[in-house]
Scaffold this active site. Structure first.
Site, PDB file in Angstrom:
ATOM      1  N   GLY A 106       0.824  -1.203   0.000  1.00  0.00           N
ATOM      2  CA  GLY A 106       0.000   0.000   0.000  1.00  0.00           C
ATOM      3  C   GLY A 106       0.855   1.249   0.000  1.00  0.00           C
ATOM      4  O   GLY A 106       2.089   1.185   0.076  1.00  0.00           O
TER       5      GLY A 106
ATOM      6  N   GLY B 161       2.188   5.215   1.210  1.00  0.00           N
ATOM      7  CA  GLY B 161       2.384   6.077   2.362  1.00  0.00           C
ATOM      8  C   GLY B 161       3.283   5.518   3.449  1.00  0.00           C
ATOM      9  O   GLY B 161       3.978   4.516   3.283  1.00  0.00           O
TER      10      GLY B 161
ATOM     11  N   CYS C 246       5.727  -5.712   1.132  1.00  0.00           N
ATOM     12  CA  CYS C 246       6.013  -4.294   0.908  1.00  0.00           C
ATOM     13  C   CYS C 246       5.652  -3.470   2.153  1.00  0.00           C
ATOM     14  O   CYS C 246       6.280  -3.626   3.192  1.00  0.00           O
ATOM     15  CB  CYS C 246       5.300  -3.809  -0.351  1.00  0.00           C
ATOM     16  SG  CYS C 246       6.011  -2.293  -1.037  1.00  0.00           S
TER      17      CYS C 246
ATOM     18  N   GLN D 106       6.798  -3.574   6.534  1.00  0.00           N
ATOM     19  CA  GLN D 106       7.079  -2.457   7.438  1.00  0.00           C
ATOM     20  C   GLN D 106       6.111  -2.434   8.618  1.00  0.00           C
ATOM     21  O   GLN D 106       6.502  -2.182   9.762  1.00  0.00           O
ATOM     22  CB  GLN D 106       7.002  -1.153   6.648  1.00  0.00           C
ATOM     23  CG  GLN D 106       7.976  -1.073   5.492  1.00  0.00           C
ATOM     24  CD  GLN D 106       7.519  -0.126   4.394  1.00  0.00           C
ATOM     25  OE1 GLN D 106       6.714   0.774   4.639  1.00  0.00           O
ATOM     26  NE2 GLN D 106       8.031  -0.314   3.194  1.00  0.00           N
TER      27      GLN D 106
ATOM     28  N   GLY E 124       8.763   3.531  -0.862  1.00  0.00           N
ATOM     29  CA  GLY E 124       9.565   4.689  -0.479  1.00  0.00           C
ATOM     30  C   GLY E 124       9.993   4.673   0.972  1.00  0.00           C
ATOM     31  O   GLY E 124      10.684   5.581   1.427  1.00  0.00           O
ATOM     32  N   TYR E 125       9.550   3.643   1.724  1.00  0.00           N
ATOM     33  CA  TYR E 125       9.942   3.466   3.118  1.00  0.00           C
ATOM     34  C   TYR E 125      10.603   2.101   3.251  1.00  0.00           C
ATOM     35  O   TYR E 125      10.402   1.209   2.426  1.00  0.00           O
ATOM     36  CB  TYR E 125       8.725   3.551   4.043  1.00  0.00           C
ATOM     37  CG  TYR E 125       8.142   4.947   4.139  1.00  0.00           C
ATOM     38  CD1 TYR E 125       8.430   5.778   5.224  1.00  0.00           C
ATOM     39  CD2 TYR E 125       7.315   5.439   3.129  1.00  0.00           C
ATOM     40  CE1 TYR E 125       7.892   7.056   5.305  1.00  0.00           C
ATOM     41  CE2 TYR E 125       6.785   6.714   3.202  1.00  0.00           C
ATOM     42  CZ  TYR E 125       7.078   7.524   4.296  1.00  0.00           C
ATOM     43  OH  TYR E 125       6.558   8.795   4.355  1.00  0.00           O
TER      44      TYR E 125
ATOM     45  N   HIS F  78       7.831  -7.312  -4.340  1.00  0.00           N
ATOM     46  CA  HIS F  78       6.546  -7.897  -4.731  1.00  0.00           C
ATOM     47  C   HIS F  78       6.776  -9.274  -5.349  1.00  0.00           C
ATOM     48  O   HIS F  78       7.075  -9.384  -6.541  1.00  0.00           O
ATOM     49  CB  HIS F  78       5.828  -6.982  -5.732  1.00  0.00           C
ATOM     50  CG  HIS F  78       5.169  -5.819  -5.085  1.00  0.00           C
ATOM     51  ND1 HIS F  78       3.868  -5.855  -4.635  1.00  0.00           N
ATOM     52  CD2 HIS F  78       5.633  -4.582  -4.776  1.00  0.00           C
ATOM     53  CE1 HIS F  78       3.551  -4.687  -4.095  1.00  0.00           C
ATOM     54  NE2 HIS F  78       4.605  -3.912  -4.170  1.00  0.00           N
TER      55      HIS F  78
ATOM     56  N   GLU G 202       4.684 -11.446  -6.208  1.00  0.00           N
ATOM     57  CA  GLU G 202       3.693 -11.736  -7.254  1.00  0.00           C
ATOM     58  C   GLU G 202       4.052 -11.070  -8.576  1.00  0.00           C
ATOM     59  O   GLU G 202       3.454 -11.366  -9.613  1.00  0.00           O
ATOM     60  CB  GLU G 202       2.304 -11.281  -6.799  1.00  0.00           C
ATOM     61  CG  GLU G 202       2.011  -9.811  -6.962  1.00  0.00           C
ATOM     62  CD  GLU G 202       2.733  -8.906  -5.977  1.00  0.00           C
ATOM     63  OE1 GLU G 202       2.680  -7.672  -6.144  1.00  0.00           O
ATOM     64  OE2 GLU G 202       3.360  -9.422  -5.029  1.00  0.00           O
TER      65      GLU G 202
END
Length: 357
Positions: free
Chosen positions: A216, A218, A243, A247, A287-288, A325, A327
């Site tokens: 997802g 953010g 992903c 985190q 991005g994290y 990822h 998949e």
């Protein structure tokens, strides 16, 4: 020619050719993927971002809905060296501003040198650079998008594969790609897709064999409900994540996360498995990253380029996660066995669960 302006942090304003009209703003990022533009554009992880394609021609094999990863385009705007008419028309129909005739090499270099940055976009017959600058002035940092999960998640629990005979998966939808659900269904799992803010009671009612946290957009720090679910169930059922999910799982088990300078986005990120020494190419969009896995997780895979964690396993719990990822879609299929490993963690028979208080 339709005017198009991109205002960047630092005062630089780029000019290009407008292909789909509109004004918008977002975090400017780039992908090195040379195929899979349909999958990238429908990936919910690009919510609130402006996506730059480093590959020069986007659209050379058309637009086919069966390749979509969700029901809509998620980037706030799209930048490219050249967009075909098919892609430009698709983006216009979706209401997503698009710009081409840009030197995307320069844009990518700017992002690599300065990091992902805020930008403002203005495309249209009568727009001016000031319109793009006004959008930039109203752009907020990605970490300040505290409700971003609600923009990409289902509103109510949706079940897929109800007649399947395999494991039952409670998948927390923080912006899940359709291919993740498909990968589980292909292995005979029943998949309950829950909202990003699902409660302990919501999960408990399903009696799952596995709790799965999706990818997802953010900052993982803004997904407090998903963190709480992992905390509640990690001692009761196996936990997996992809992903953003990696985190979130790390934060739930005492780890820490941080924002990367410009992230990993593309289909050619090399990842090494620390036990076997095997290196595979992977698809990534984040991005994290996990900066510290904490006491209950250990790093099982790392990125060959920068040594960031790409896989975590539990030291005290049944946990397995991937930062990339597995998949794919787009990208190589070298890591699909991750889903076999996830399902293998579950007990042969389903069991009712009771969460920790």
């Amino acid at each position: 020619m339709t005017a198009a302006y991109i205002a960047l942090e630092g005062g630089h304003v780029l000019e290009g050719r407008g292909r789909a009209p509109g004004t918008t703003r977002g975090e400017l990022v780039f992908t090195t993927a040379y195929t899979g533009y349909e999958e990238s554009l429908t990936d919910p992880s690009y919510e609130e971002q402006v996506l730059t394609f480093s590959y020069p021609l986007i659209g050379n094999y058309g637009v086919r809905e069966e390749r979509f990863e969700s029901e809509r385009v998620h980037p706030r705007a799209v930048l490219a060296r050249e967009l075909t008419d098919d892609v430009a028309s698709w983006l216009e129909a979706e209401g997503v501003p698009a710009v081409d005739h840009l030197d995307t090499r320069e844009v990518v270099t700017d992002i690599r040198d300065s990091g992902a940055m805020k930008c403002g976009i203005a495309v249209g017959d009568d727009v001016t650079p000031e319109d793009a600058i006004a959008e930039l002035e109203n752009c907020i940092a990605m970490s300040d998008h505290t409700e971003i999960g609600a923009q990409v998640s289902v509103d109510t629990t949706t079940t897929y594969g109800a007649d399947n005979d395999g494991e039952t998966v409670a998948l927390v939808d923080c912006g899940v790609k359709g291919s993740i659900v498909t990968s589980l269904l292909e292995r005979d799992a029943t998949v309950h897709v829950l909202p990003h803010d699902a409660s302990v009671a919501d999960v408990e009612a399903l009696g799952p064999d596995i709790l799965f946290i999706s990818n997802g957009p953010g900052d993982p720090a803004n997904y407090e409900e998903a963190v709480s679910l992992v905390e509640a169930f990690v001692d009761e059922v196996p936990v997996a994540g992809i992903c953003l999910g990696q985190q979130i799982v790390a934060r739930a088990l005492g780890g820490e996360t941080e924002k990367m300078a410009f992230g990993h986005r593309g289909v050619n990120q090399p990842v090494m498995d620390l036990e076997s020494g095997r290196v595979v190419m992977t698809t990534q969009n984040h991005g994290y990253t996990v900066s510290d896995p904490g006491l209950h997780l250990e790093i099982s895979q790392v990125n060959v380029n920068d040594n960031t964690p790409e896989g975590l396993v539990g030291t005290d719990y049944d946990v397995i996660t991937r930062q990339y990822h597995p998949e794919a879609n787009p990208g190589p299929h070298d890591t699909l066995d991750f889903f076999d490993d996830v399902l293998a963690m579950a007990a042969p028979d389903a069991r009712a669960i009771v969460a920790d208080d």
